[in-house]
Write a protein that holds these residues in place. Structure first.
Motif, PDB file in Angstrom:
ATOM      1  N   GLY A  67      48.547  65.792  34.388  1.00 20.89           N
ATOM      2  CA  GLY A  67      49.495  65.820  35.388  1.00 20.89           C
ATOM      3  C   GLY A  67      50.925  67.013  34.117  1.00 20.89           C
ATOM      4  O   GLY A  67      51.560  67.233  34.857  1.00 20.89           O
ATOM      5  N   CYS A  68      51.423  66.552  32.681  1.00 17.96           N
ATOM      6  CA  CYS A  68      52.359  67.370  32.446  1.00 17.96           C
ATOM      7  C   CYS A  68      51.731  68.959  32.092  1.00 17.96           C
ATOM      8  O   CYS A  68      52.429  69.816  32.308  1.00 17.96           O
ATOM      9  N   GLU A  79      51.006  70.469  34.335  1.00 17.12           N
ATOM     10  CA  GLU A  79      51.255  71.046  35.933  1.00 17.12           C
ATOM     11  C   GLU A  79      52.735  70.750  35.786  1.00 17.12           C
ATOM     12  O   GLU A  79      52.945  71.165  36.593  1.00 17.12           O
ATOM     13  N   SER A  80      53.728  70.027  35.422  1.00 16.12           N
ATOM     14  CA  SER A  80      54.636  70.075  35.490  1.00 16.12           C
ATOM     15  C   SER A  80      54.898  71.418  34.614  1.00 16.12           C
ATOM     16  O   SER A  80      55.698  72.486  35.047  1.00 16.12           O
ATOM     17  N   ALA A 100      54.046  74.153  36.848  1.00 13.99           N
ATOM     18  CA  ALA A 100      55.603  74.542  38.018  1.00 13.99           C
ATOM     19  C   ALA A 100      56.751  75.503  37.185  1.00 13.99           C
ATOM     20  O   ALA A 100      57.542  75.718  38.599  1.00 13.99           O
ATOM     21  N   GLU A 101      56.326  75.326  36.119  1.00 14.95           N
ATOM     22  CA  GLU A 101      57.552  76.310  35.467  1.00 14.95           C
ATOM     23  C   GLU A 101      57.727  77.458  35.006  1.00 14.95           C
ATOM     24  O   GLU A 101      57.894  78.164  33.686  1.00 14.95           O
ATOM     25  N   ILE A 121      59.112  67.357  28.763  1.00 14.39           N
ATOM     26  CA  ILE A 121      58.006  66.895  29.505  1.00 14.39           C
ATOM     27  C   ILE A 121      58.036  65.298  29.006  1.00 14.39           C
ATOM     28  O   ILE A 121      58.058  65.183  27.232  1.00 14.39           O
ATOM     29  N   GLU A 122      57.747  64.807  29.790  1.00 22.56           N
ATOM     30  CA  GLU A 122      57.727  63.112  29.119  1.00 22.56           C
ATOM     31  C   GLU A 122      56.447  62.965  28.667  1.00 22.56           C
ATOM     32  O   GLU A 122      54.826  62.792  29.309  1.00 22.56           O
TER      33      GLU A 122
END
Ligand code: NDP
Length: 296
Positions: A20-21, A23-24, A27-28, A294-295
């Motif tokens: 998931g991270c 992917e985030s 996106a950036e 990022i979380e």
């Protein structure tokens, strides 16, 4: 009932989080990159590196692999590290240890940009960890902490014994366990090959972490009823298998399981966590270097 701590399952959850991270970050416009450097023809090292590359691929990290002839001069390795330090597509660098005898391991560790040192072995990162301000926690100790967190094993006020004082496992783990932080606040004893009466120390502990590299030497008679047992050890012993060997931990699983409250198996305990935490550190490094929150 003894709880079996399933490192494979926890590592799989963490890898999902990491995907998931990634992917985030994508996106950036950032693709996390991990460079592995191998200067060895040792079969086990080759296997470790290829596993790390496969892990990267699975979560979307760009894996870059560099092989250096083990006979080559040390300068070749240092030039490679320098190039990787300066490559903006590389966020994490891992030089697979051991390196050949003619190469100074400490110099290698110091040559890696601390911001890309995803193993967490650079003196700057060791110092930050000890000071309670870790940038990258070394993968195995971090994996052990995550297992304790997932299984809600209370460390605060617990008596913990870490068997082993290596720079990559025992020392950093003991430092994490004593910190004033979640999965810390344990009263921690570090044991090693010169420890007198090891069984008396482990026998009083609520949490025993075995990281000595001695096959099955901690047995049930050395443990307190209900103790949590984390077995970091991975040892090859001769066995009647296709490969001619089997992997066992530092703990004699059969007798320990009868006494322990919770225990990690080998394989399937700490090993998968170590691999997952390398990906974690790489994604963290990419986020920090790209200035993306990022979380994790
Ligand atoms: P090292 O050989 O670097 O360190 C071993 C430590 O154990 C040393 O501090 C040594 O003491 C101590 N020790 C050795 N024998 C005894 C004994 N009989 N009683 C008490 N202490 C003892 O090993 P590592 O820390 O690199 O690795 C430890 C184990 O963990 C190995 O089996 C390794 O394969 C495994 N490992 C597993 C990982 C995973 O992901 N599951 C990752 C990393 C390692 P002294 O300092 O006095 O010599």
């Amino acid at each position: 009932m003894t709880e079996i701590i399933d490192g494979k399952a926890v590592a799989s959850d963490i890898r999902e989080e990491i995907t998931g991270c990634v992917e985030s970050l994508e996106a950036e416009g950032v693709t996390p990159g991990l460079a592995t450097v191998l200067m060895s023809d040792d079969a086990a090292s080759e296997t470790y590196v290829s596993m790390k590359q496969r892990d990267c691929e699975e979560v979307g990290i760009n894996g870059i692999h560099v092989e250096i002839d083990p006979e080559a001069p040390a300068e070749e390795l240092f030039e490679t590290i320098d190039d990787l330090n300066n490559d903006p597509e590389v966020h994490g660098i891992l030089v697979q240890l051991p390196v050949p005898d003619h190469v100074d391991k400490r110099e290698v560790i110091r040559a890696i940009d601390p911001a890309k040192d995803v193993d967490g072995f650079h003196p700057e990162n060791v110092g930050r960890l000890v000071a309670g301000d870790a940038r990258f926690k070394p993968c195995t100790p971090h994996g052990v902490q995550k297992l304790l967190e997932y299984y809600e094993i209370e460390t605060e006020g617990a008596d913990a014994v870490v068997v082993g004082r290596s720079d990559i496992v025992g020392k950093p783990l003991a430092n994490l366990l004593i910190q004033k932080a979640p999965q810390g606040n344990a009263t921690t004893t570090v044991c090693h090959s010169r420890t007198d009466d090891l069984a008396a120390k482990t026998g009083d502990a609520d949490i025993v972490v075995a990281a000595a590299g001695v096959p099955e030497f901690i047995d049930g008679s050395m443990l307190q009823e209900g103790a949590t047992v984390i077995d970091v050890g991975v040892n090859r012993v001769d066995a009647d298998t296709d490969k001619g060997y089997a992997l066992v931990g530092d703990v004699d699983y059969e007798s320990a399981e009868e006494v322990a409250g919770a225990i990690t198996p080998v394989p399937g305990g700490v090993g998968p966590m170590t691999r997952a935490m390398l990906l974690y550190n790489t994604v963290k490094a990419a986020g920090e270097q790209a200035g993306v929150d990022i979380e994790l």
